[in-house]
Design a protein around this motif. Structure first.
Motif, short mmCIF file in Angstrom:
data_model
loop_
_atom_site.label_atom_id
_atom_site.label_comp_id
_atom_site.label_asym_id
_atom_site.label_seq_id
_atom_site.Cartn_x
_atom_site.Cartn_y
_atom_site.Cartn_z
N ARG A 1 -10.13 2.79 -7.45
CA ARG A 1 -9.05 2.12 -8.18
C ARG A 1 -9.40 1.88 -9.65
N HIS B 1 -10.63 -5.16 -0.53
CA HIS B 1 -9.97 -5.80 -1.66
C HIS B 1 -11.00 -6.58 -2.43
N SER C 1 -8.50 0.92 -2.68
CA SER C 1 -8.43 2.38 -2.61
C SER C 1 -9.41 2.83 -1.54
N PHE D 1 -3.73 3.53 -1.79
CA PHE D 1 -3.85 2.62 -2.93
C PHE D 1 -3.08 1.35 -2.60
N LEU E 1 -4.29 -2.39 -9.41
CA LEU E 1 -4.70 -2.01 -8.06
C LEU E 1 -5.91 -2.84 -7.61
N ASP E 2 -5.95 -3.13 -6.32
CA ASP E 2 -7.07 -3.88 -5.74
C ASP E 2 -7.73 -3.14 -4.59
N LEU F 1 5.28 1.87 -7.09
CA LEU F 1 3.98 2.53 -7.04
C LEU F 1 4.12 3.94 -6.47
N TYR G 1 0.83 -1.20 0.00
CA TYR G 1 0.00 0.00 0.00
C TYR G 1 0.87 1.26 0.00
N SER H 1 -0.23 0.55 -12.10
CA SER H 1 -0.67 -0.84 -12.15
C SER H 1 0.33 -1.78 -11.47
N PHE I 1 -2.44 -3.20 -3.55
CA PHE I 1 -2.52 -4.34 -4.47
C PHE I 1 -2.33 -5.64 -3.70
#
Length: 253
Positions: A106, A252, A124, A167, A121-122, A209, A92, A116, A169
């Motif tokens: 996201r 998520h 936000s 943000f 992204l998963d 990121l 994150y 990406s 993932f």
């Protein structure tokens, strides 16, 4: 014959459930001055083990912590790696309200921007301070490290306060190894060899990121906030249909 006023004893085989939720246990590790994560050296602000989320068996995860928080020196953004309930690691990065993507969902971020990490992204959401502290996706309170430290505006701007937008993932996507109980987690998943995304890999994706988000912020600031150079993508919140007002928490996929 007088009735007993004592409550009846439960039989040895009877079961009862506690109505009080049990918070996950955790162990805070003494902070090293410097921590090497793959190709990156960080100054950690928090290093923690969370036994309930530690994977079973032998593997690269055996000597990994389950939560690491730090401030990226190149961007000033707060960064976090947190182990999920399936044993994988997620990463994150937080941005402040001055960032052009602050409060963007996201899936509302234009693909042309290249934001990406690990195939997309998963997550936000605003800084989430609900639930057990070690599972919160939120910045570390820097003043907690020292009672003599007085928080400054610079601390707040760099690390992000409650209005920070995170943000994130996951690393439980096709081709990723889910280490926490192989049979359960790999059931009905795609065939083929899978790779565990270790701490070094996730840290690299987090730092990348942060760098991309910072470059976008700097580029937008140089253009007066109107557009991203070369992309023609307006970065005004009201212009995007899925750019929402601030909300607490997030999830998520």
């Amino acid at each position: 014959m007088t009735k007993s006023t004592k409550p009846p004893r439960r039989g040895a085989g009877s079961k009862s459930r506690s109505l009080v939720p049990v918070a996950p246990r955790f162990t805070t590790i003494a902070l090293p001055e410097r921590l090497i994560l793959g190709d990156h050296a960080i100054d950690p602000e928090q290093v923690t083990q969370i036994p309930e989320r530690r994977p079973y068996g032998e593997g690269p995860w055996r000597d990994e912590p389950d939560r690491i928080a730090w401030r990226d020196p190149a961007t000033g953004y707060s960064c976090l790696i947190l182990r999920q309930s399936d044993g994988t690691l997620s990463g994150y990065v937080a941005v402040t309200p001055s960032h052009p993507l602050w409060c963007y969902e996201r899936d509302a971020i234009p693909s042309d921007l290249g934001i990406s990490p690990h195939r997309g992204l998963d997550y936000s959401a605003l800084c989430n301070q609900d639930g057990p502290p070690m599972l919160q996706i939120c910045h570390v309170h820097h003043h907690a490290r020292s009672r003599q430290h007085v928080p400054t505006t610079a601390d707040s701007d760099a690390s992000g306060g409650r209005d920070a937008w995170w943000f994130g993932f996951n690393t439980n996507k096709p081709g990723d190894l889910l280490p926490h109980g192989y049979a359960r987690n790999d059931h009905n998943r795609e065939a083929g060899q899978k790779v565990y995304r270790d701490l070094a890999y996730v840290a690299g994706e987090v730092v990348d990121l942060a760098a991309r988000l910072k470059a976008l912020e700097d580029q937008t600031a140089s253009l007066g906030g109107d557009a991203v150079a070369g992309a023609g993508v307006p970065l005004v919140l009201d212009a995007k249909p899925k750019a929402l007002l601030p909300r607490n928490g997030g999830g998520h996929d």
